[in-house]
Design a protein around this motif. Structure first.
Motif, mmCIF file in Angstrom:
data_model
loop_
_atom_site.group_PDB
_atom_site.id
_atom_site.type_symbol
_atom_site.label_atom_id
_atom_site.label_comp_id
_atom_site.label_asym_id
_atom_site.label_seq_id
_atom_site.Cartn_x
_atom_site.Cartn_y
_atom_site.Cartn_z
ATOM 1 N N ARG A 180 -15.924 -2.515 -10.350
ATOM 2 C CA ARG A 180 -14.975 -3.702 -11.488
ATOM 3 C C ARG A 180 -15.258 -3.989 -12.445
ATOM 4 O O ARG A 180 -14.728 -4.607 -13.232
ATOM 5 C CB ARG A 180 -14.989 -5.134 -10.342
ATOM 6 C CG ARG A 180 -14.133 -4.649 -8.963
ATOM 7 C CD ARG A 180 -14.178 -5.670 -8.027
ATOM 8 N NE ARG A 180 -13.710 -5.207 -7.045
ATOM 9 C CZ ARG A 180 -13.690 -5.558 -5.850
ATOM 10 N NH1 ARG A 180 -14.111 -7.163 -5.305
ATOM 11 N NH2 ARG A 180 -13.219 -5.365 -4.589
ATOM 12 N N THR B 235 -6.752 -3.054 -12.354
ATOM 13 C CA THR B 235 -5.628 -3.335 -12.672
ATOM 14 C C THR B 235 -5.265 -3.678 -13.767
ATOM 15 O O THR B 235 -4.009 -3.920 -14.073
ATOM 16 C CB THR B 235 -5.086 -4.813 -12.233
ATOM 17 O OG1 THR B 235 -6.264 -6.085 -12.772
ATOM 18 C CG2 THR B 235 -5.594 -4.853 -10.536
ATOM 19 N N TYR C 161 -8.342 -0.287 -2.933
ATOM 20 C CA TYR C 161 -8.201 -1.841 -2.333
ATOM 21 C C TYR C 161 -8.188 -0.867 -0.767
ATOM 22 O O TYR C 161 -7.757 -0.793 -0.166
ATOM 23 C CB TYR C 161 -7.019 -2.236 -2.563
ATOM 24 C CG TYR C 161 -6.419 -3.789 -2.145
ATOM 25 C CD1 TYR C 161 -7.281 -4.648 -3.201
ATOM 26 C CD2 TYR C 161 -6.143 -3.753 -0.671
ATOM 27 C CE1 TYR C 161 -6.477 -5.975 -2.370
ATOM 28 C CE2 TYR C 161 -5.313 -4.719 -0.506
ATOM 29 C CZ TYR C 161 -5.942 -6.231 -0.815
ATOM 30 O OH TYR C 161 -5.582 -6.984 -0.279
ATOM 31 N N THR C 162 -8.950 -2.097 0.458
ATOM 32 C CA THR C 162 -8.856 -1.370 1.245
ATOM 33 C C THR C 162 -8.697 -2.864 2.400
ATOM 34 O O THR C 162 -9.316 -2.482 3.025
ATOM 35 C CB THR C 162 -10.044 -0.709 2.036
ATOM 36 O OG1 THR C 162 -11.961 -1.811 1.129
ATOM 37 C CG2 THR C 162 -10.517 0.369 1.394
ATOM 38 N N ALA D 117 -3.528 -7.127 2.531
ATOM 39 C CA ALA D 117 -2.835 -6.303 1.577
ATOM 40 C C ALA D 117 -0.874 -6.793 2.430
ATOM 41 O O ALA D 117 -0.500 -6.811 0.726
ATOM 42 C CB ALA D 117 -3.276 -4.857 2.004
ATOM 43 N N GLU E 223 -0.733 -9.245 -0.113
ATOM 44 C CA GLU E 223 -1.163 -8.777 -1.804
ATOM 45 C C GLU E 223 -0.768 -7.403 -2.361
ATOM 46 O O GLU E 223 -1.661 -6.503 -2.565
ATOM 47 C CB GLU E 223 -2.787 -8.934 -1.339
ATOM 48 C CG GLU E 223 -2.797 -10.212 -1.500
ATOM 49 C CD GLU E 223 -4.884 -10.394 -1.807
ATOM 50 O OE1 GLU E 223 -5.508 -11.282 -2.108
ATOM 51 O OE2 GLU E 223 -5.613 -9.656 -2.156
ATOM 52 N N LEU F 28 -1.370 -5.942 -5.536
ATOM 53 C CA LEU F 28 -2.993 -5.605 -5.878
ATOM 54 C C LEU F 28 -3.269 -4.473 -5.202
ATOM 55 O O LEU F 28 -4.406 -3.730 -5.856
ATOM 56 C CB LEU F 28 -3.751 -6.901 -5.557
ATOM 57 C CG LEU F 28 -5.291 -6.853 -5.482
ATOM 58 C CD1 LEU F 28 -5.123 -6.385 -7.263
ATOM 59 C CD2 LEU F 28 -6.084 -7.551 -5.188
ATOM 60 N N ALA F 29 -2.670 -4.481 -4.549
ATOM 61 C CA ALA F 29 -2.781 -2.873 -2.721
ATOM 62 C C ALA F 29 -1.835 -1.352 -4.759
ATOM 63 O O ALA F 29 -3.092 -1.056 -4.497
ATOM 64 C CB ALA F 29 -2.258 -3.197 -2.359
ATOM 65 N N VAL G 138 -3.952 -1.054 -7.391
ATOM 66 C CA VAL G 138 -5.592 -0.186 -6.938
ATOM 67 C C VAL G 138 -4.863 0.674 -6.557
ATOM 68 O O VAL G 138 -5.782 1.816 -6.864
ATOM 69 C CB VAL G 138 -6.066 -0.757 -6.388
ATOM 70 C CG1 VAL G 138 -7.307 -0.320 -6.507
ATOM 71 C CG2 VAL G 138 -6.825 -2.421 -7.398
ATOM 72 N N ASN G 139 -4.612 1.126 -5.750
ATOM 73 C CA ASN G 139 -4.646 2.633 -5.021
ATOM 74 C C ASN G 139 -3.406 3.752 -5.530
ATOM 75 O O ASN G 139 -3.419 4.955 -4.784
ATOM 76 C CB ASN G 139 -4.544 1.855 -3.258
ATOM 77 C CG ASN G 139 -5.599 1.329 -2.670
ATOM 78 O OD1 ASN G 139 -6.614 0.687 -3.472
ATOM 79 N ND2 ASN G 139 -4.836 0.658 -1.587
ATOM 80 N N TYR H 91 -0.632 -1.047 3.637
ATOM 81 C CA TYR H 91 -2.871 -0.307 2.595
ATOM 82 C C TYR H 91 -2.525 1.283 2.561
ATOM 83 O O TYR H 91 -2.436 1.573 2.152
ATOM 84 C CB TYR H 91 -3.392 -0.482 3.659
ATOM 85 C CG TYR H 91 -4.864 -0.255 2.941
ATOM 86 C CD1 TYR H 91 -5.379 -0.169 2.728
ATOM 87 C CD2 TYR H 91 -5.043 0.992 4.893
ATOM 88 C CE1 TYR H 91 -6.734 1.155 2.361
ATOM 89 C CE2 TYR H 91 -5.838 1.891 4.303
ATOM 90 C CZ TYR H 91 -6.584 1.447 3.318
ATOM 91 O OH TYR H 91 -7.888 3.029 2.890
#
Length: 329
Positions: free
Chosen positions: A38, A44, A67-68, A73, A76, A79-80, A83-84, A131
């Protein structure tokens, strides 16, 4: 050979670091490897990813980042998905355009868990939570990027779907062992099925498909591969074996396997839904590895022999024993 590895601080990223460090001394031509976390690259930030790829010019990109936070999630979402889904899409687009190899990791959570038996790679995705939806979107974006590749002769990708990963860092096994030291009895879900997967083993299997013993790229069929050991269990079965393995290794615990009570998933509600069945068949990957070995040895009779993967139980026992030796239980 330039190798760029995202997710250096996660369980899989750390496993790659240990594995490659062990291989480097025997190599005549050593690859240039960069590990990214990071701090080095905000996933992001699309421009940051693009700039890093353009500067390093990797031949092999390994995306061990994700993002786990399954439950977080649900609140969020942006964000999920950043990243994913979006960040692996950018990596895949670079690989597709520049003739690179891209290795990415996905999850059993892309399925709804309603199938009886073991999932195959071409089974329909139907994720239950954010997720899983973000990981499914990542899979789709990667495949689309390579469909429009401008370097089809050399560009290739593998998406490794895996489950219940454990390694260096926080995971279910270490949580159970910590609780077993603190409590005399535990309650663990027994009606969700899956396959525990060692991060170190996953890293090794990935490299076996993508590179040879000299860390030179191999050709393989692009697509999705299920990467899990053989066998199956439940969270209850995994917890029971982990606790017994710790006791066998000399750890002092308050709880023993007999003190672990099996409960149904409905008795332990969580914000995000989980698939009840996460069992996946690894036949496709085992056959691909056998073909790769046959090509390497010029012995095409080997193609008929599907490589056997180890059972999950032995690897969990070995993992727990090492935790005990390192005084981490």
């Amino acid at each position: 050979m330039n190798i760029l590895i995202f997710g250096k601080d996660g369980q899989l990223g750390k496993a790659f670091h240990v594995l490659l460090d062990s291989l480097l001394p025997a190599l005549v031509a050593k690859p240039n490897i960069q590990y990214v976390g990071r701090i080095e690259c905000d996933l992001t930030n699309e421009q940051a990813i693009t700039s890093l790829l353009s500067h390093f010019q990797p031949n092999l990109i390994i995306n061990a980042s994700a993002y786990t936070a399954v439950d977080k999630a649900e609140t969020e979402l942006d964000l999920a998905f950043a990243v994913n889904a979006r960040s692996p899409e950018i990596m895949a687009q670079y690989a597709a355009q520049h003739g690179a190899t891209f290795l990415h990791y996905s999850t059993d959570y892309v399925f709804d868990g309603e199938k009886y038996g073991f999932y195959l790679e071409d089974d329909i995705r139907n994720p239950l939570g954010i997720y899983g939806k973000s990981k499914a979107a990542g899979e789709e974006a990667i495949a689309k990027a390579f469909l429009s590749s401008t370097a089809k002769e050399t560009a290739q990708y593998a998406i490794f779907r895996t489950s219940w990963v454990y390694g260096e860092g926080g995971n279910f096994i270490r949580t159970i062992l910590r609780l077993a030291k603190e409590r005399e009895d535990l309650k663990v879900i027994h009606d969700q099925f899956g396959v525990p997967t060692s991060a170190h083993w996953l890293a090794q299997v990935s490299l076996n498909l993508a590179v040879d013993d000299s860390i030179r790229l191999r050709r393989f069929a692009s697509g999705i591969y299920h990467a899990v050991p053989t066998g199956e269990t439940t969270w209850f079965g995994l917890a029971s074996l982990a606790v017994q393995a710790a006791l066998d290794a000399g750890a002092t615990l308050k709880a023993n396997p007999g003190a672990i009570k099996p409960i149904q998933a409905v008795e332990y509600p969580l914000p995000a839904p989980r698939p009840m069945n996460s069992r996946m068949s690894s036949d496709k990957l085992r056959l691909a590895l056998a073909r790769s070995e046959a090509d390497h040895s010029n012995s095409y009779n080997e193609v008929a022999r599907i490589i056997e993967f180890p059972g999950w139980e032995a690897m969990v026992r070995e993992y727990v024993s090492k935790l005990a030796r390192d005084k981490l239980i």
